[in-house]
Design an enzyme around this catalytic site. Structure first.
Site, PDB file in Angstrom:
ATOM      1  N   HIS A 175     -13.489   2.643  -3.246  1.00 65.39           N
ATOM      2  CA  HIS A 175     -12.189   2.272  -3.875  1.00 65.39           C
ATOM      3  C   HIS A 175     -11.590   0.846  -3.547  1.00 65.39           C
ATOM      4  O   HIS A 175     -11.201   0.736  -4.894  1.00 65.39           O
ATOM      5  CB  HIS A 175     -11.085   3.175  -2.929  1.00 65.39           C
ATOM      6  CG  HIS A 175      -9.854   3.389  -3.077  1.00 65.39           C
ATOM      7  ND1 HIS A 175      -8.901   1.964  -3.288  1.00 65.39           N
ATOM      8  CD2 HIS A 175      -8.594   3.993  -3.665  1.00 65.39           C
ATOM      9  CE1 HIS A 175      -7.660   2.081  -3.160  1.00 65.39           C
ATOM     10  NE2 HIS A 175      -7.897   3.508  -3.786  1.00 65.39           N
ATOM     11  N   GLY A 176     -11.532   0.174  -2.673  1.00 68.15           N
ATOM     12  CA  GLY A 176     -11.381  -1.144  -2.661  1.00 68.15           C
ATOM     13  C   GLY A 176      -9.851  -1.773  -2.289  1.00 68.15           C
ATOM     14  O   GLY A 176      -9.586  -3.069  -1.974  1.00 68.15           O
ATOM     15  N   ASP A 177      -9.333  -0.981  -2.395  1.00 69.61           N
ATOM     16  CA  ASP A 177      -7.435  -1.603  -1.280  1.00 69.61           C
ATOM     17  C   ASP A 177      -7.399  -0.020  -0.891  1.00 69.61           C
ATOM     18  O   ASP A 177      -6.395   0.569  -1.347  1.00 69.61           O
ATOM     19  CB  ASP A 177      -7.013  -1.619  -3.004  1.00 69.61           C
ATOM     20  CG  ASP A 177      -5.549  -1.873  -2.297  1.00 69.61           C
ATOM     21  OD1 ASP A 177      -5.297  -3.007  -0.989  1.00 69.61           O
ATOM     22  OD2 ASP A 177      -4.745  -2.332  -3.761  1.00 69.61           O
ATOM     23  N   LEU A 178      -8.048   1.287   0.038  1.00 66.10           N
ATOM     24  CA  LEU A 178      -7.370   2.202  -0.096  1.00 66.10           C
ATOM     25  C   LEU A 178      -6.550   1.528   1.834  1.00 66.10           C
ATOM     26  O   LEU A 178      -6.826   0.981   2.601  1.00 66.10           O
ATOM     27  CB  LEU A 178      -8.604   2.643   0.425  1.00 66.10           C
ATOM     28  CG  LEU A 178      -8.509   4.177   1.001  1.00 66.10           C
ATOM     29  CD1 LEU A 178      -7.840   5.407  -0.111  1.00 66.10           C
ATOM     30  CD2 LEU A 178      -9.362   4.691   2.074  1.00 66.10           C
ATOM     31  N   ASN A 182      -2.144   4.358  -0.842  1.00 71.17           N
ATOM     32  CA  ASN A 182      -2.350   4.526  -1.848  1.00 71.17           C
ATOM     33  C   ASN A 182      -3.138   6.096  -1.514  1.00 71.17           C
ATOM     34  O   ASN A 182      -4.206   6.521  -2.037  1.00 71.17           O
ATOM     35  CB  ASN A 182      -3.477   3.482  -1.973  1.00 71.17           C
ATOM     36  CG  ASN A 182      -2.722   2.229  -2.963  1.00 71.17           C
ATOM     37  OD1 ASN A 182      -1.891   2.643  -3.017  1.00 71.17           O
ATOM     38  ND2 ASN A 182      -3.983   1.386  -2.819  1.00 71.17           N
TER      39      ASN A 182
END
Length: 283
Positions: A175-178, A182
């Site tokens: 995901h990279g920005d969890l 979010n």
């Protein structure tokens, strides 16, 4: 009368997917979001990407499509820079933490990660960015941008990040920005939104949990909370506990570098980073 690019994209989407009743609900740095209806069915969402930011958002849309609704909001279709997707009207997971239910939120967070990281038969999108590239702001930052008293924290976190990248790990879509805000509640359970589209070490996807949610800086800096998160992610997801704490410390420093680039204060990161480094040393 000439239409703006936004109006043109919205009109095209309304026709393409037989949509009605478009209502603007949000404008972010990267997109415009509309609530729409399709043939009188449940509401849906249209996300129209801003041209200057479309590349990052396109990666995220492709990754959401690949998730197929498992652990994430469902993408129905993508047309250029317009994403037609499931409408979520629930509350963010961060609300549970802010109301004192951090333990429950941690279990839910781990459950979402487990869903997102499930192997899938289809090949992953090809243009996911390497995790090391995402850390470029940390590695390229001039240490003098940090407060004098915090430069040792930067140096230690930077060193941990380099060691993590030098030790081989599985490489999977991330995901990279969890973070807690979010992840949104729905009638299908907790679902992730707004991925960045990264590829790298699975344990990185829980790093952001340690410095979140918004409004919980005091909680985030508590050693007991850090230990509880590390224990939960290790036991529930099978991640190496020290590696989880290493990514947490490295990400906190990366977040600080991003804020410094934007001219923002890094009070929250400076409060938690010493605790994360101490937990990493003890792991």
């Amino acid at each position: 009368m000439n239409q703006s690019p936004l109006e043109t994209a919205l009109s095209r989407a309304m026709i393409r997917w037989s949509l009605t009743k478009s209502t603007p609900v949000a404008e972010t740095a990267t997109s415009w979001v509309f609530r729409v209806e399709q043939n009188g069915r449940k509401p849906a969402a249209l996300k129209i990407l801003k041209p200057a930011k479309a590349e990052d958002e396109r990666r995220g849309g492709a990754l959401l499509n690949w998730y197929g609704g498992e652990g994430a909001v469902t993408v129905f279709d993508i047309d250029g820079d317009t994403v037609f997707m499931e409408w979520l009207d629930g509350v963010p997971l961060g609300d549970a933490v802010r109301k004192g239910r951090d333990g429950e939120a941690t279990i839910a967070f781990a459950g979402v990660v487990a869903q997102l990281h499930k192997p899938r038969p289809e090949p992953a999108p090809e243009d996911l960015i390497p995790l090391r590239q995402r850390f470029r702001a940390l590695f390229d930052t001039d240490v003098r941008a940090w407060p004098h008293t915090a430069r040792d924290l930067y140096a230690r976190a930077n060193g941990i990040a380099l060691r993590l990248f030098d030790r081989p790990a599985a490489q999977i879509p991330l995901h990279g920005d969890l973070h807690h805000d979010n992840i949104i509640s729905s009638d299908r359970g907790w679902l992730a939104i707004d991925p960045k589209g990264v590829i790298g070490d699975p344990a990185y996807d829980v790093a952001n949990a340690f410095i979140n949610p918004m409004g919980a800086d005091k909680l985030a800096a508590e050693p007991k909370r850090i230990a509880a998160l590390a224990d939960a992610f290790s036991s529930r997801l099978g991640f190496n506990r020290k590696r989880v704490l290493g990514w947490a410390a490295a990400h906190a420093a990366l977040s600080a570098c991003w804020d410094l680039e934007d001219g923002n204060a890094i009070v929250g990161q400076l409060a938690i980073l010493p605790q994360l480094l101490a937990a990493y040393d003890l792991a």
